[in-house]
Scaffold this active site. Structure first.
Site, short mmCIF file in Angstrom:
data_model
loop_
_atom_site.label_atom_id
_atom_site.label_comp_id
_atom_site.label_asym_id
_atom_site.label_seq_id
_atom_site.Cartn_x
_atom_site.Cartn_y
_atom_site.Cartn_z
N PRO A 1 79.61 -1.52 19.10
CA PRO A 1 78.72 -0.35 19.20
C PRO A 1 77.74 -0.48 20.36
O PRO A 1 77.07 0.49 20.72
CB PRO A 1 78.00 -0.31 17.85
N ASP B 1 93.84 19.85 28.33
CA ASP B 1 93.01 19.40 27.21
C ASP B 1 91.53 19.48 27.56
O ASP B 1 91.16 19.36 28.74
CB ASP B 1 93.30 17.92 26.90
N ARG C 1 98.26 9.27 25.40
CA ARG C 1 98.49 10.67 25.81
C ARG C 1 98.63 10.79 27.33
O ARG C 1 99.23 11.73 27.82
CB ARG C 1 97.33 11.57 25.37
N GLU D 1 79.16 -9.20 11.14
CA GLU D 1 77.99 -8.85 11.98
C GLU D 1 78.34 -8.80 13.46
O GLU D 1 77.48 -8.58 14.31
CB GLU D 1 76.84 -9.83 11.74
N1 SAM Z 1 75.89 -6.02 13.94
C1 SAM Z 1 76.56 -5.28 14.96
C2 SAM Z 1 75.56 -4.45 15.75
O1 SAM Z 1 74.61 -3.98 15.15
O2 SAM Z 1 75.74 -4.25 16.96
C3 SAM Z 1 77.60 -4.35 14.34
C4 SAM Z 1 78.76 -5.07 13.78
S1 SAM Z 1 79.97 -3.96 13.07
C5 SAM Z 1 79.53 -3.97 11.39
C6 SAM Z 1 81.44 -4.94 13.09
C7 SAM Z 1 82.40 -4.64 14.22
O3 SAM Z 1 82.83 -3.30 14.15
C8 SAM Z 1 81.88 -4.81 15.61
O4 SAM Z 1 81.91 -6.15 16.04
C9 SAM Z 1 82.82 -3.94 16.42
O5 SAM Z 1 84.01 -4.61 16.76
C10 SAM Z 1 83.14 -2.82 15.44
N2 SAM Z 1 82.37 -1.59 15.68
C11 SAM Z 1 81.40 -1.09 14.89
N3 SAM Z 1 80.91 0.06 15.38
C12 SAM Z 1 81.59 0.31 16.51
C13 SAM Z 1 81.54 1.35 17.48
N4 SAM Z 1 80.69 2.35 17.37
N5 SAM Z 1 82.40 1.28 18.52
C14 SAM Z 1 83.27 0.27 18.64
N6 SAM Z 1 83.36 -0.76 17.76
C15 SAM Z 1 82.54 -0.74 16.70
#
Ligand code: SAM
Length: 226
Positions: free
Chosen positions: A89, A169, A154, A116
């Protein structure tokens, strides 16, 4: 195009890979998807992939000494080490321009996090392209990896039955806009009629109507694109 997915839950991809457009692209040899379980690189007898964070706090962190050897070994498999994408994220936001950049690659390696997230040294050592699919937190990177795969394939030549469809698109083309409104049969449903111009068979008029409709929708819904 080759896509390697590194995940703790490869089984999540079974249904997705076996369906529709992607299944046909794989069968036709246009796209190859390889799944790897990060846990196979764990070195202790319990196959541990995560541990408590130094400094305390909730949850578990993915271990650097499992993830880094996993990524390095997978990237060595093949002449092209591929473009490494870490799903997080905290990465740059996925949009159609990023999808177009990714689609130009021969090979993409997608690293999915869980719990995490990643030990910071994984980022420092591997220097991945960190990508987020939006400002929200998922439980894992798998759904984000599927979103990337879905958008990228795509744009792989010959994957879509009609190559034109990815050009009209929303967000595509030189001047990104929302796509015009689409209709199919029946002509009338609950008193809602298909615009007559679309039934007339005049291709110039239809193209003009679609251009105007696309512009108006974009102005109303996503003026930031104009
Ligand atoms: N503790 C982290 C933070 O706050 O940045 C979030 C960890 S999340 C619960 C677990 C995993 O989900 C991440 O390591 C990532 O690979 C994936 N993930 C969660 N949200 C995402 C997003 N918006 N885009 C891409 N991957 C995401």
């Amino acid at each position: 195009m080759r896509l390697d997915v590194l995940t703790l839950f490869p089984e999540m991809f079974a249904g997705y890979l076996g369906g529709s457009l992607l299944k046909r692209a794989i069968e036709r040899g246009l796209v190859e998807v390889r799944l790897y379980n990060i846990r196979d690189w764990a070195t202790d007898k319990h196959k541990t992939v995560d541990d408590r964070p130094f400094g305390g706090g909730p949850g578990m962190v993915l271990k650097v000494d499992t993830v880094v050897p996993c990524v390095e070994e997978v990237r060595r498999q093949g002449a092209d080490p591929g473009h490494l994408v870490m799903l997080t994220p905290q990465g740059r936001r996925l949009d159609q321009a990023v999808v177009e950049q990714l689609a130009a690659r021969e090979r993409i390696v997608l690293l999915c996090g869980r719990y995490e997230g990643f030990d910071e040294r994984i980022r420092l050592l591997l220097e991945p392209d960190e990508i987020s699919i939006g400002d929200f937190v998922l439980n894992g990177g798998e759904v984000a990896a599927m979103a990337i795969i879905d958008a990228v394939i795509r744009l792989v030549p010959d994957v879509l039955g009609d190559a034109q469809s990815s050009q009209v698109d929303s967000f595509s083309g030189g001047q990104p806009r929302l796509e015009f409104a689409q209709y199919t049969r029946p002509r009338v449903y609950r008193e809602l009629e298909v615009p007559p111009v679309l039934l007339g068979g005049n291709h110039e008029e239809i193209a003009c109507w679609r251009q105007q409709n696309s512009k108006r929708r974009t102005r109303l819904r996503r003026a930031d694109l104009l």
